[in-house]
Design a protein around this motif. Structure first.
Motif, PDB file in Angstrom:
ATOM      1  N   PRO A 251       0.803  -1.226   0.117  1.00 31.00           N
ATOM      2  CA  PRO A 251       0.150   0.058  -0.024  1.00 31.00           C
ATOM      3  C   PRO A 251       0.904   1.227   0.052  1.00 31.00           C
ATOM      4  N   ASP A 252       2.118   1.015   0.206  1.00 24.28           N
ATOM      5  CA  ASP A 252       3.092   2.477   0.394  1.00 24.28           C
ATOM      6  C   ASP A 252       3.663   2.718  -1.045  1.00 24.28           C
ATOM      7  N   VAL A 253       3.553   2.047  -1.940  1.00 27.40           N
ATOM      8  CA  VAL A 253       4.129   1.876  -3.268  1.00 27.40           C
ATOM      9  C   VAL A 253       3.192   2.529  -4.421  1.00 27.40           C
ATOM     10  N   VAL A 254       3.545   3.107  -5.005  1.00 29.81           N
ATOM     11  CA  VAL A 254       2.589   3.721  -6.320  1.00 29.81           C
ATOM     12  C   VAL A 254       2.480   2.596  -7.352  1.00 29.81           C
ATOM     13  N   ASN A 255       1.193   2.319  -7.638  1.00 28.32           N
ATOM     14  CA  ASN A 255       0.868   1.182  -8.427  1.00 28.32           C
ATOM     15  C   ASN A 255       0.127   1.646  -9.732  1.00 28.32           C
ATOM     16  N   SER A 256       0.794   2.877 -10.099  1.00 27.00           N
ATOM     17  CA  SER A 256       0.328   3.463 -11.585  1.00 27.00           C
ATOM     18  C   SER A 256       0.188   2.591 -12.800  1.00 27.00           C
ATOM     19  N   PHE A 257       1.258   1.395 -12.604  1.00 30.22           N
ATOM     20  CA  PHE A 257       1.403   0.546 -13.757  1.00 30.22           C
ATOM     21  C   PHE A 257      -0.037   0.110 -13.981  1.00 30.22           C
ATOM     22  N   VAL A 258      -0.866  -0.255 -12.927  1.00 29.85           N
ATOM     23  CA  VAL A 258      -2.260  -0.759 -13.242  1.00 29.85           C
ATOM     24  C   VAL A 258      -3.003  -0.152 -14.358  1.00 29.85           C
ATOM     25  N   GLU A 259      -2.612   1.000 -14.526  1.00 28.29           N
ATOM     26  CA  GLU A 259      -3.508   1.719 -15.417  1.00 28.29           C
ATOM     27  C   GLU A 259      -2.861   1.774 -17.129  1.00 28.29           C
ATOM     28  N   THR A 260      -1.754   0.950 -16.991  1.00 28.40           N
ATOM     29  CA  THR A 260      -0.993   0.744 -18.406  1.00 28.40           C
ATOM     30  C   THR A 260      -1.794  -0.186 -19.405  1.00 28.40           C
ATOM     31  N   GLU A 261      -1.783   0.006 -20.651  1.00 23.20           N
ATOM     32  CA  GLU A 261      -2.270  -1.251 -21.597  1.00 23.20           C
ATOM     33  C   GLU A 261      -1.552  -2.657 -21.600  1.00 23.20           C
ATOM     34  N   THR A 262      -0.390  -2.326 -20.974  1.00 22.09           N
ATOM     35  CA  THR A 262       0.400  -3.689 -20.825  1.00 22.09           C
ATOM     36  C   THR A 262      -0.161  -4.467 -19.759  1.00 22.09           C
ATOM     37  N   TRP A 263      -0.428  -3.681 -18.560  1.00 21.83           N
ATOM     38  CA  TRP A 263      -1.277  -4.566 -17.518  1.00 21.83           C
ATOM     39  C   TRP A 263      -2.603  -5.110 -17.877  1.00 21.83           C
ATOM     40  N   LYS A 264      -3.519  -4.050 -18.534  1.00 17.43           N
ATOM     41  CA  LYS A 264      -4.877  -4.056 -18.764  1.00 17.43           C
ATOM     42  C   LYS A 264      -4.950  -5.318 -19.766  1.00 17.43           C
ATOM     43  N   ASN A 265      -3.827  -5.685 -20.784  1.00 21.39           N
ATOM     44  CA  ASN A 265      -4.058  -6.441 -21.712  1.00 21.39           C
ATOM     45  C   ASN A 265      -3.742  -7.924 -21.348  1.00 21.39           C
ATOM     46  N   ILE A 266      -3.259  -8.094 -19.978  1.00 17.08           N
ATOM     47  CA  ILE A 266      -2.654  -9.388 -19.450  1.00 17.08           C
ATOM     48  C   ILE A 266      -4.084 -10.096 -19.296  1.00 17.08           C
ATOM     49  N   PRO A 267      -4.215 -11.567 -19.758  1.00 15.46           N
ATOM     50  CA  PRO A 267      -5.428 -12.334 -20.016  1.00 15.46           C
ATOM     51  C   PRO A 267      -5.809 -12.622 -18.429  1.00 15.46           C
ATOM     52  N   ALA A 268      -5.105 -12.781 -17.498  1.00 14.62           N
ATOM     53  CA  ALA A 268      -5.686 -12.838 -16.111  1.00 14.62           C
ATOM     54  C   ALA A 268      -6.052 -11.556 -15.527  1.00 14.62           C
ATOM     55  N   VAL A 269      -5.980 -10.458 -15.925  1.00 10.95           N
ATOM     56  CA  VAL A 269      -6.521  -9.064 -15.590  1.00 10.95           C
ATOM     57  C   VAL A 269      -7.819  -9.030 -16.273  1.00 10.95           C
ATOM     58  N   LYS A 270      -7.874  -9.003 -17.676  1.00 14.54           N
ATOM     59  CA  LYS A 270      -8.967  -9.084 -18.465  1.00 14.54           C
ATOM     60  C   LYS A 270     -10.148  -9.875 -18.120  1.00 14.54           C
ATOM     61  N   ASN A 271      -9.640 -11.211 -17.535  1.00 12.99           N
ATOM     62  CA  ASN A 271     -10.766 -12.051 -17.404  1.00 12.99           C
ATOM     63  C   ASN A 271     -11.279 -12.082 -15.573  1.00 12.99           C
ATOM     64  N   ASP A 272     -10.531 -10.986 -14.825  1.00 13.69           N
ATOM     65  CA  ASP A 272     -10.660 -10.716 -13.577  1.00 13.69           C
ATOM     66  C   ASP A 272     -10.429 -11.868 -12.789  1.00 13.69           C
ATOM     67  N   ARG A 273      -9.284 -12.580 -12.843  1.00 14.22           N
ATOM     68  CA  ARG A 273      -8.589 -13.418 -12.134  1.00 14.22           C
ATOM     69  C   ARG A 273      -7.386 -12.965 -11.493  1.00 14.22           C
ATOM     70  N   ILE A 274      -7.367 -12.119 -10.831  1.00 15.21           N
ATOM     71  CA  ILE A 274      -6.387 -11.345 -10.009  1.00 15.21           C
ATOM     72  C   ILE A 274      -6.885 -11.137  -8.713  1.00 15.21           C
ATOM     73  N   PHE A 275      -6.009 -11.560  -7.625  1.00 16.19           N
ATOM     74  CA  PHE A 275      -6.368 -11.660  -6.328  1.00 16.19           C
ATOM     75  C   PHE A 275      -5.126 -10.812  -5.629  1.00 16.19           C
ATOM     76  N   GLU A 276      -5.775  -9.680  -4.858  1.00 15.97           N
ATOM     77  CA  GLU A 276      -4.641  -8.874  -4.186  1.00 15.97           C
ATOM     78  C   GLU A 276      -4.558  -9.172  -2.699  1.00 15.97           C
ATOM     79  N   ILE A 277      -3.264  -9.420  -2.417  1.00 23.00           N
ATOM     80  CA  ILE A 277      -2.812  -9.680  -0.858  1.00 23.00           C
ATOM     81  C   ILE A 277      -2.407  -8.426  -0.215  1.00 23.00           C
ATOM     82  N   ASN A 278      -2.097  -8.003   0.957  1.00 23.48           N
ATOM     83  CA  ASN A 278      -1.425  -7.109   1.419  1.00 23.48           C
ATOM     84  C   ASN A 278       0.083  -7.620   1.693  1.00 23.48           C
ATOM     85  N   SER A 279       1.090  -7.070   0.874  1.00 19.82           N
ATOM     86  CA  SER A 279       2.395  -7.676   1.075  1.00 19.82           C
ATOM     87  C   SER A 279       2.832  -7.671   2.311  1.00 19.82           C
ATOM     88  N   LYS A 280       2.520  -6.495   3.071  1.00 25.03           N
ATOM     89  CA  LYS A 280       3.061  -6.372   4.391  1.00 25.03           C
ATOM     90  C   LYS A 280       2.528  -7.416   5.424  1.00 25.03           C
TER      91      LYS A 280
END
Length: 304
Positions: A251-280
């Motif tokens: 949560p302390d790191v800027v995650n602007s990459f999730v707005e990039t086309e590279t990220w959005k075009n990953i199949p797991a992202v497009k298919n809503d198969r991504i699960f977030e855990i708190n790294s801390k």
């Protein structure tokens, strides 16, 4: 003469009785001041430790001790910062291997340290010090060793057996739903780089790949299985993502990459198969963390 002899005899008996009582009192005092000890066979050799340690300083493996309800009086800063442990560590002093004066003041009867730490010799002069090398034991064997150290081996083994059973059952259910050949990646990022993880680098990797027997992508297996972690750039990230992604998000790191086309075009992202855990809250492989992540993975994959 007989009249004189009897009083002397009584006096002699009283003196003997008093001496006996003093010896018993001394024995009782000794038993109070000298707790029972055992010899623990550590990786650096035998160490005489209290059979039931009461004041533990955990410079390493603190979460494992917490899981067995060991009484910690000093803890490392990283464990103290972890949101999963903060309630359990209220009032516990934060110390490092350099804080020798503070450690002395805490009067530990057992110190647990990492083999890479400084001042181990000096720590051993303060209290019996047991050293562990990170990664030398697998995550479940490590818990059993902490159980031996705290005279709670039975409890540790019971937890391990139960956890293995529950994780295997969950893994069977997940594979039945997503498919035996479906792959899962565990990724994390900082300000500049991305990381993918093998099967023994926390972030739930031990559960997913070992206990649940889920598959990792071939690229991840090739680069991260042996080392545990592999560093990569955002440009090649899609090559390392599986059908499902566990995103260890700081949560302390800027995650602007999730707005990039590279990220959005990953199949797991497009298919809503991504699960977030708190790294801390995911950087350890102790029972508290494992239980937390096992529940999360079951809910996420099985939509419970």
């Amino acid at each position: 003469m007989k009249k004189l002899f009897i009083p002397f005899l009584l006096l002699f008996v009283l003196i003997l009785s008093a001496c006996g009582n003093n010896e018993k009192a001394n024995e009782n005092n000794d038993s109070k001041t000298k707790p029972e000890t055992i010899t623990y066979q550590s990786e650096t050799g035998p160490v005489e430790i209290p059979k039931n340690p009461k004041r533990i300083i955990a410079l390493s493996n603190g979460p494992n001790v917490l899981a067995l309800e060991g009484n910690i009086v000093g803890i490392d800063q990283w464990t103290n910062m972890n949101p999963l442990f903060q309630d359990r560590l209220k009032g516990v002093e934060v110390v490092s291997e350099d804080d020798l004066e503070k450690i002395i003041e805490l009067e530990p009867d057992l110190i647990i340290a990492g083999s890479e730490m400084k001042n181990i010799g000096k720590l051993n002069e303060i209290a019996p010090t047991v050293v562990f090398t990170w990664g030398k034991l697998d995550y479940l064997s490590q818990q059993i060793e902490i159980g031996k150290l705290l005279n709670k081996e039975k409890e540790a083994k019971e937890w391990v057996k139960d956890f293995e059973t529950r994780a295997e059952t969950a893994g069977n259910a997940i594979r039945a739903k997503i498919g035996e050949d479906a792959t899962v990646s565990v990724i994390e990022n900082d300000a500049k780089e991305f990381y993918v993880f093998g099967n023994n680098y926390a972030r739930g990797t031990e559960i997913l790949y070992q206990a649940m027997d889920l598959k990792m992508p071939e690229k991840v297996k090739e680069k991260a299985l042996k080392s545990g972690i592999y560093v990569l750039s955002s440009e090649v990230l899609p090559e390392y993502t599986g059908d499902y992604i566990i995103f260890s998000k700081n949560p302390d790191v800027v995650n602007s990459f999730v707005e990039t086309e590279t990220w959005k075009n990953i199949p797991a992202v497009k298919n809503d198969r991504i699960f977030e855990i708190n790294s801390k809250a995911s950087t350890y492989s102790d029972p508290i963390t494992l239980e937390h992540l096992l529940e999360f993975f079951e809910k996420s994959f099985l939509n419970k």
